[in-house]
Design an enzyme around this catalytic site. Structure first.
Site, mmCIF file in Angstrom:
data_model
loop_
_atom_site.group_PDB
_atom_site.id
_atom_site.type_symbol
_atom_site.label_atom_id
_atom_site.label_comp_id
_atom_site.label_asym_id
_atom_site.label_seq_id
_atom_site.Cartn_x
_atom_site.Cartn_y
_atom_site.Cartn_z
ATOM 1 N N HIS A 1 -3.879 -4.741 7.974
ATOM 2 C CA HIS A 1 -3.933 -3.476 8.730
ATOM 3 C C HIS A 1 -3.162 -3.529 9.801
ATOM 4 O O HIS A 1 -3.271 -4.419 10.631
ATOM 5 C CB HIS A 1 -5.504 -3.047 9.286
ATOM 6 C CG HIS A 1 -5.876 -1.724 9.394
ATOM 7 N ND1 HIS A 1 -5.577 -1.050 10.457
ATOM 8 C CD2 HIS A 1 -6.333 -0.916 8.386
ATOM 9 C CE1 HIS A 1 -5.777 0.344 10.355
ATOM 10 N NE2 HIS A 1 -6.076 0.572 9.198
ATOM 11 N N ASN B 1 0.910 -1.234 0.070
ATOM 12 C CA ASN B 1 -0.155 -0.212 -0.107
ATOM 13 C C ASN B 1 0.989 1.273 -0.241
ATOM 14 O O ASN B 1 1.773 1.309 0.940
ATOM 15 C CB ASN B 1 -0.938 0.022 1.080
ATOM 16 C CG ASN B 1 -1.739 0.976 1.474
ATOM 17 O OD1 ASN B 1 -1.531 2.363 1.111
ATOM 18 N ND2 ASN B 1 -3.034 1.068 1.667
ATOM 19 N N HIS C 1 -5.836 3.539 -1.630
ATOM 20 C CA HIS C 1 -7.018 4.110 -0.884
ATOM 21 C C HIS C 1 -7.405 5.387 -1.346
ATOM 22 O O HIS C 1 -6.641 6.360 -0.914
ATOM 23 C CB HIS C 1 -7.117 3.772 0.643
ATOM 24 C CG HIS C 1 -8.513 3.961 1.355
ATOM 25 N ND1 HIS C 1 -8.532 4.109 2.751
ATOM 26 C CD2 HIS C 1 -9.646 4.592 0.921
ATOM 27 C CE1 HIS C 1 -9.646 4.372 3.122
ATOM 28 N NE2 HIS C 1 -10.189 4.562 2.066
ATOM 29 N N GLU D 1 -8.873 0.441 -2.541
ATOM 30 C CA GLU D 1 -9.526 0.418 -1.340
ATOM 31 C C GLU D 1 -10.252 1.509 -1.580
ATOM 32 O O GLU D 1 -9.823 2.814 -1.785
ATOM 33 C CB GLU D 1 -8.609 0.757 -0.094
ATOM 34 C CG GLU D 1 -7.831 -0.591 0.448
ATOM 35 C CD GLU D 1 -6.973 -0.186 1.504
ATOM 36 O OE1 GLU D 1 -7.038 0.723 1.814
ATOM 37 O OE2 GLU D 1 -6.150 -1.086 1.731
ATOM 38 N N ARG E 1 -7.067 12.994 1.513
ATOM 39 C CA ARG E 1 -5.868 13.293 2.314
ATOM 40 C C ARG E 1 -4.731 12.657 1.839
ATOM 41 O O ARG E 1 -3.581 13.361 2.154
ATOM 42 C CB ARG E 1 -6.305 12.800 3.719
ATOM 43 C CG ARG E 1 -6.311 11.335 3.960
ATOM 44 C CD ARG E 1 -6.299 10.857 5.349
ATOM 45 N NE ARG E 1 -7.622 11.253 6.032
ATOM 46 C CZ ARG E 1 -8.087 10.667 7.108
ATOM 47 N NH1 ARG E 1 -7.394 9.841 7.519
ATOM 48 N NH2 ARG E 1 -9.421 11.015 7.352
ATOM 49 N N HIS F 1 0.999 6.328 2.013
ATOM 50 C CA HIS F 1 1.673 7.047 3.042
ATOM 51 C C HIS F 1 2.709 7.832 2.268
ATOM 52 O O HIS F 1 3.379 8.642 3.002
ATOM 53 C CB HIS F 1 2.039 6.369 4.269
ATOM 54 C CG HIS F 1 0.682 6.000 5.127
ATOM 55 N ND1 HIS F 1 -0.352 6.997 5.345
ATOM 56 C CD2 HIS F 1 0.126 4.844 5.260
ATOM 57 C CE1 HIS F 1 -1.339 6.482 5.880
ATOM 58 N NE2 HIS F 1 -1.051 5.201 5.854
ATOM 59 N N GLU G 1 -11.217 -9.199 3.005
ATOM 60 C CA GLU G 1 -9.889 -8.792 3.581
ATOM 61 C C GLU G 1 -10.086 -8.752 5.230
ATOM 62 O O GLU G 1 -10.874 -7.859 5.513
ATOM 63 C CB GLU G 1 -9.410 -7.503 3.076
ATOM 64 C CG GLU G 1 -7.971 -7.266 3.850
ATOM 65 C CD GLU G 1 -7.091 -6.162 3.228
ATOM 66 O OE1 GLU G 1 -7.538 -5.577 1.954
ATOM 67 O OE2 GLU G 1 -6.651 -5.172 4.169
ATOM 68 N N THR H 1 -8.586 3.689 8.628
ATOM 69 C CA THR H 1 -9.606 2.949 8.794
ATOM 70 C C THR H 1 -9.727 2.074 10.158
ATOM 71 O O THR H 1 -8.966 1.552 10.556
ATOM 72 C CB THR H 1 -9.621 1.556 7.457
ATOM 73 O OG1 THR H 1 -9.214 2.298 6.427
ATOM 74 C CG2 THR H 1 -10.990 0.868 7.592
ATOM 75 N N ARG I 1 -9.461 8.108 -0.620
ATOM 76 C CA ARG I 1 -10.444 8.489 0.366
ATOM 77 C C ARG I 1 -11.411 9.518 -0.297
ATOM 78 O O ARG I 1 -10.985 10.366 -0.937
ATOM 79 C CB ARG I 1 -9.601 8.907 1.404
ATOM 80 C CG ARG I 1 -8.975 7.616 2.345
ATOM 81 C CD ARG I 1 -8.427 8.301 3.713
ATOM 82 N NE ARG I 1 -9.340 8.430 4.525
ATOM 83 C CZ ARG I 1 -9.679 7.706 5.548
ATOM 84 N NH1 ARG I 1 -9.064 6.455 5.664
ATOM 85 N NH2 ARG I 1 -10.517 7.841 6.305
HETATM 86 N N1 PXP Z 1 -6.132 -3.054 4.544
HETATM 87 C C1 PXP Z 1 -6.994 -2.169 4.525
HETATM 88 C C2 PXP Z 1 -8.527 -2.290 4.177
HETATM 89 C C3 PXP Z 1 -6.460 -0.665 4.997
HETATM 90 O O1 PXP Z 1 -7.443 0.279 5.024
HETATM 91 C C4 PXP Z 1 -5.227 -0.365 5.159
HETATM 92 C C5 PXP Z 1 -5.037 0.931 5.431
HETATM 93 O O2 PXP Z 1 -5.050 2.007 4.392
HETATM 94 C C6 PXP Z 1 -4.316 -1.370 5.049
HETATM 95 C C7 PXP Z 1 -4.651 -2.691 4.492
HETATM 96 C C8 PXP Z 1 -2.804 -1.116 5.177
HETATM 97 O O3 PXP Z 1 -2.516 -0.979 6.607
HETATM 98 P P1 PXP Z 1 -1.360 -0.440 7.203
HETATM 99 O O4 PXP Z 1 -0.994 0.860 6.314
HETATM 100 O O5 PXP Z 1 -1.604 -0.297 8.470
HETATM 101 O O6 PXP Z 1 -0.271 -1.437 6.894
#
Ligand code: PXP
Length: 243
Positions: free
Chosen positions: A191, A7, A43, A70, A49, A10, A151, A101, A45
């Site tokens: 997550h 992901n 994601h 996402e 953001r 960030h 998931e 989330t 949003r």
């Molecule tokens: N899965 C989902 C559904 C999420 O919303 C997120 C955060 O965007 C992640 C996985 C990844 O989580 P993390 O950034 O804490 O590894």
């Protein structure tokens, strides 16, 4: 063996902090793909953001990139996803005031809307996955929608305050993964996973893919994105990784 999905949200968080053009999440996606990761997750949003619409379209153009988007099941975002055509969408609950989330979808309570949304995606050739807590009633409800995957939310496991609590939460994820798989759902997880806790999740036999973002981007600050992805892939593949 579970596969790693990276992901890159960030990377965009850092960029949006100054509204600069760098760092570019597309560059991060290219580096992750060079490690043979199973998918790139982003994601979009509603408050934009971190990831922006343009990021999505640029990532979509990358060769050999399985894209997992996402998103909240909100009409504005659904229309973008139907136009973008990611390989998979993962429907998540979204609140503007949350830092990230906070929990899984309540599939039973929002059943008709989730089922109809999953159906729209399936008809467009996009697989729908539902982000849910490791809970049998959510899994049962998910299996009655047109979603092909779930998931499982590993947030409660990641945030456990004691070893005893972590073992309990891990057991819940294990049982949920077996139950969902038995109902014919593909099982993903994610997550809050880190270099220290991911191996217990990646050991779970029914888990197909693990989505990780924040810890990889954080580690990248010190070792570079390439090395951060390589270390996480190595842990999941049970290779020796030195810190
Ligand atoms: N899965 C989902 C559904 C999420 O919303 C997120 C955060 O965007 C992640 C996985 C990844 O989580 P993390 O950034 O804490 O590894």
């Amino acid at each position: 063996m579970a596969k790693l999905g990276v992901n890159v949200d960030h990377v965009a968080t850092l960029r949006q902090a100054r509204l600069t053009s760098y760092p570019d999440p597309v560059t991060a996606a290219k580096i992750a793909l060079s490690h043979g990761v199973s998918c790139i997750t982003v994601h979009l949003r509603e408050d934009r953001r971190h990831i922006q619409d343009d990021d999505l379209y640029r990532i979509r153009k990358l060769p050999n990139c399985r894209l997992n988007m996402e998103m909240a099941a909100e009409e504005e975002i659904i229309k973008i996803a139907l136009d973008l055509k990611p390989d998979q969408v993962t429907l998540v609950p979204e609140k503007r005031e949350e830092l990230t989330t906070e929990g899984g979808l309540d599939v039973g309570r929002n059943f008709d809307h989730i089922r109809d949304t999953a159906k729209r995606f399936n008809e467009s050739g996009i697989s729908a996955s539902l982000f849910i807590d490791a809970d049998s009633s959510q899994i049962e409800a998910s299996s009655l929608t047109q979603a092909v995957a779930v998931e499982l939310n590993t947030g409660p496991y990641s945030q456990a305050k004691s070893e005893k609590e972590a073992s309990k939460k891990l057991r819940e994820v294990k049982e949920a993964a077996a139950f969902a798989s038995g109902l014919g759902l593909t099982v993903h997880a994610g997550h809050g996973l880190t270099y220290k806790n991911v191996m217990y999740i990646s050991d779970i036999p029914h888990i197909n893919e693990i989505n990780i973002g924040h810890s990889i981007v954080s580690q990248a600050l010190f070792v570079g994105f390439d090395q951060a992805v390589s270390m996480m892939s190595g842990i999941i593949a049970k290779q020796p990784v030195s810190f």
